[in-house]
Design a protein around this motif. Structure first.
Motif, PDB file in Angstrom:
ATOM      1  N   ASP A  30       0.819  -1.210   0.000  1.00  0.00           N
ATOM      2  CA  ASP A  30       0.000   0.000   0.000  1.00  0.00           C
ATOM      3  C   ASP A  30       0.846   1.250   0.000  1.00  0.00           C
ATOM      4  N   GLU A  31       2.014   1.215   0.640  1.00  0.00           N
ATOM      5  CA  GLU A  31       2.914   2.362   0.614  1.00  0.00           C
ATOM      6  C   GLU A  31       3.483   2.569  -0.791  1.00  0.00           C
ATOM      7  N   SER A  32       3.848   1.491  -1.459  1.00  0.00           N
ATOM      8  CA  SER A  32       4.351   1.601  -2.832  1.00  0.00           C
ATOM      9  C   SER A  32       3.281   2.143  -3.764  1.00  0.00           C
ATOM     10  N   ALA A  33       2.041   1.688  -3.548  1.00  0.00           N
ATOM     11  CA  ALA A  33       0.942   2.184  -4.379  1.00  0.00           C
ATOM     12  C   ALA A  33       0.724   3.668  -4.144  1.00  0.00           C
ATOM     13  N   ARG A  34       0.803   4.082  -2.900  1.00  0.00           N
ATOM     14  CA  ARG A  34       0.656   5.508  -2.599  1.00  0.00           C
ATOM     15  C   ARG A  34       1.780   6.317  -3.242  1.00  0.00           C
ATOM     16  N   ALA A  35       2.994   5.792  -3.180  1.00  0.00           N
ATOM     17  CA  ALA A  35       4.135   6.492  -3.784  1.00  0.00           C
ATOM     18  C   ALA A  35       3.935   6.672  -5.283  1.00  0.00           C
ATOM     19  N   SER A  36       3.362   5.689  -5.937  1.00  0.00           N
ATOM     20  CA  SER A  36       3.178   5.740  -7.387  1.00  0.00           C
ATOM     21  C   SER A  36       2.176   6.796  -7.822  1.00  0.00           C
ATOM     22  N   ARG A  37       1.362   7.268  -6.882  1.00  0.00           N
ATOM     23  CA  ARG A  37       0.351   8.272  -7.224  1.00  0.00           C
ATOM     24  C   ARG A  37       0.898   9.694  -7.216  1.00  0.00           C
ATOM     25  N   PHE A  38       2.128   9.890  -6.739  1.00  0.00           N
ATOM     26  CA  PHE A  38       2.706  11.231  -6.755  1.00  0.00           C
ATOM     27  C   PHE A  38       2.988  11.656  -8.190  1.00  0.00           C
ATOM     28  N   HIS A  39       2.644  12.889  -8.511  1.00  0.00           N
ATOM     29  CA  HIS A  39       2.818  13.385  -9.884  1.00  0.00           C
ATOM     30  C   HIS A  39       4.274  13.725 -10.177  1.00  0.00           C
ATOM     31  N   PHE A  40       4.962  14.321  -9.181  1.00  0.00           N
ATOM     32  CA  PHE A  40       6.340  14.761  -9.390  1.00  0.00           C
ATOM     33  C   PHE A  40       7.315  13.763  -8.773  1.00  0.00           C
ATOM     34  N   GLY A  41       8.395  13.493  -9.522  1.00  0.00           N
ATOM     35  CA  GLY A  41       9.381  12.525  -9.080  1.00  0.00           C
ATOM     36  C   GLY A  41      10.016  12.866  -7.747  1.00  0.00           C
ATOM     37  N   ARG A  42      10.320  14.137  -7.520  1.00  0.00           N
ATOM     38  CA  ARG A  42      10.950  14.530  -6.254  1.00  0.00           C
ATOM     39  C   ARG A  42      10.023  14.268  -5.077  1.00  0.00           C
ATOM     40  N   ASP A  43       8.740  14.533  -5.255  1.00  0.00           N
ATOM     41  CA  ASP A  43       7.784  14.268  -4.179  1.00  0.00           C
ATOM     42  C   ASP A  43       7.697  12.771  -3.888  1.00  0.00           C
ATOM     43  N   ARG A  44       7.677  11.974  -4.938  1.00  0.00           N
ATOM     44  CA  ARG A  44       7.631  10.526  -4.768  1.00  0.00           C
ATOM     45  C   ARG A  44       8.874  10.036  -4.037  1.00  0.00           C
ATOM     46  N   GLN A  45      10.036  10.507  -4.456  1.00  0.00           N
ATOM     47  CA  GLN A  45      11.281  10.073  -3.837  1.00  0.00           C
ATOM     48  C   GLN A  45      11.342  10.488  -2.371  1.00  0.00           C
ATOM     49  N   SER A  46      10.860  11.694  -2.056  1.00  0.00           N
ATOM     50  CA  SER A  46      10.861  12.147  -0.664  1.00  0.00           C
ATOM     51  C   SER A  46       9.958  11.272   0.194  1.00  0.00           C
ATOM     52  N   PHE A  47       8.771  10.949  -0.333  1.00  0.00           N
ATOM     53  CA  PHE A  47       7.859  10.082   0.413  1.00  0.00           C
ATOM     54  C   PHE A  47       8.472   8.708   0.638  1.00  0.00           C
ATOM     55  N   VAL A  48       9.030   8.117  -0.411  1.00  0.00           N
ATOM     56  CA  VAL A  48       9.606   6.774  -0.315  1.00  0.00           C
ATOM     57  C   VAL A  48      10.746   6.747   0.692  1.00  0.00           C
ATOM     58  N   ALA A  49      11.658   7.724   0.608  1.00  0.00           N
ATOM     59  CA  ALA A  49      12.790   7.760   1.533  1.00  0.00           C
ATOM     60  C   ALA A  49      12.325   7.976   2.968  1.00  0.00           C
ATOM     61  N   SER A  50      11.401   8.920   3.173  1.00  0.00           N
ATOM     62  CA  SER A  50      10.916   9.208   4.533  1.00  0.00           C
ATOM     63  C   SER A  50      10.255   7.981   5.139  1.00  0.00           C
ATOM     64  N   ARG A  51       9.425   7.304   4.353  1.00  0.00           N
ATOM     65  CA  ARG A  51       8.697   6.150   4.881  1.00  0.00           C
ATOM     66  C   ARG A  51       9.647   4.991   5.171  1.00  0.00           C
ATOM     67  N   ALA A  52      10.627   4.780   4.300  1.00  0.00           N
ATOM     68  CA  ALA A  52      11.585   3.698   4.531  1.00  0.00           C
ATOM     69  C   ALA A  52      12.437   3.970   5.760  1.00  0.00           C
ATOM     70  N   ILE A  53      12.884   5.216   5.920  1.00  0.00           N
ATOM     71  CA  ILE A  53      13.711   5.553   7.078  1.00  0.00           C
ATOM     72  C   ILE A  53      12.893   5.472   8.361  1.00  0.00           C
ATOM     73  N   LEU A  54      11.619   5.864   8.304  1.00  0.00           N
ATOM     74  CA  LEU A  54      10.741   5.661   9.460  1.00  0.00           C
ATOM     75  C   LEU A  54      10.731   4.186   9.851  1.00  0.00           C
ATOM     76  N   ARG A  55      10.589   3.300   8.888  1.00  0.00           N
ATOM     77  CA  ARG A  55      10.572   1.864   9.173  1.00  0.00           C
ATOM     78  C   ARG A  55      11.903   1.399   9.767  1.00  0.00           C
ATOM     79  N   ILE A  56      13.013   1.907   9.237  1.00  0.00           N
ATOM     80  CA  ILE A  56      14.327   1.499   9.740  1.00  0.00           C
ATOM     81  C   ILE A  56      14.491   1.902  11.207  1.00  0.00           C
ATOM     82  N   ILE A  57      14.128   3.146  11.536  1.00  0.00           N
ATOM     83  CA  ILE A  57      14.298   3.608  12.918  1.00  0.00           C
ATOM     84  C   ILE A  57      13.347   2.885  13.859  1.00  0.00           C
ATOM     85  N   LEU A  58      12.081   2.740  13.464  1.00  0.00           N
ATOM     86  CA  LEU A  58      11.139   1.986  14.300  1.00  0.00           C
ATOM     87  C   LEU A  58      11.641   0.564  14.532  1.00  0.00           C
TER      88      LEU A  58
END
Length: 255
Positions: free
Chosen positions: A56-84
């Motif tokens: 579901d996170e990957s699907a949400r990322a794919s809905r971003f129109h701009f590449g930078r926004d998508r990359q920021s979301f993906v990185a933030s969410r992955a790093i959240l998972r790493i720290i948790l």
């Protein structure tokens, strides 16, 4: 101990696209830990971050129109998972999330026993990730801009007391004060979990730099303000950030 490249454990600022944690992290119950992510530095490693996300996170990322926004979301969410995962001694891909009726995320029951609470905000090239145990928490960071109608937005979203504070300031200080007010209000409503269903006129925050607790008043229950600690947190020039946590007896560890 945690190991990662180019990351100071004292500053908790993530500046490396190879960031990882290889051993459990400590999160004392009287401590709030705030991590800052340099999105410009970490977003290029999107293929690595994607592997840590749920479907579901990957699907949400794919809905971003701009590449930078998508990359920021993906990185933030992955790093959240790493720290948790570091706090929970788990693998990042094992974690699942629940969402309140207002959309606030929390750990699903399988990993909620330790009481770890978190909140995330990002703006421009910065993401902030805040963590604590058994305390509601909210964080907000905003990039300071000048291309907006300050007075009309303040009139719409700020309380009467906040508008008076803003109007009393010299013109050259009003932009920063506006964003100081905005981030503090956002941090509080995110901490409560009510989001914009909580009328922004029902509480007052201060616009001062050095206030020990920036939550001045809550309505209709005036005692609610004493149950929270709202304060500004350090960030890089051109940005303003705030954090709000339930309770008074905690210390902040951050960049």
């Amino acid at each position: 101990m945690a190991t990662w490249a180019r990351l100071s454990q004292a500053t908790m600022t993530i500046i490396d696209a190879d960031f990882q944690i290889t051993a459990p992290l400590a999160l004392p119950e009287d401590e709030v830990q705030l991590w800052r992510v340099d999105l410009e530095a970490v977003r290029p490693n999107e293929s690595r971050w994607r592997k840590l996300l749920s479907e579901d996170e990957s699907a949400r990322a794919s809905r971003f129109h701009f590449g930078r926004d998508r990359q920021s979301f993906v990185a933030s969410r992955a790093i959240l998972r790493i720290i948790l995962a570091g706090y929970l001694a788990a693998h990042p891909t094992e974690l699942t999330f629940s969402y309140s009726s207002k959309g606030k995320p929390s750990l699903a029951p399988a990993h909620a026993g330790g009481g770890v609470q978190f909140n995330v905000s990002h703006s421009g090239t910065i993401a902030m990730l805040a963590f604590t145990r058994r305390r509601e928490i909210g964080v907000d960071v905003e990039q300071v801009r000048r291309d907006f109608e300050l007075d009309s937005i303040a009139a719409r979203f700020f309380s009467g007391h906040e508008q008076i504070q803003l109007a009393a300031l010299p013109c050259e200080k009003r932009i920063d004060a506006f964003f100081r007010c905005w981030t503090r209000k956002e941090a509080y409503i995110k901490a409560t979990g009510d989001g914009l269903s909580l009328p922004l006129s029902q509480f007052d925050v201060s616009l001062g730099l050095e206030d020990a607790n920036a939550l001045l008043a809550t309505r209709p229950d005036g005692s609610e303000a004493s149950r929270w600690l709202l304060r500004e947190v350090p960030t890089k020039p051109g940005y303003i950030a705030a954090i709000c946590v339930r309770g008074q007896n905690w210390k902040l560890k951050c960049a």
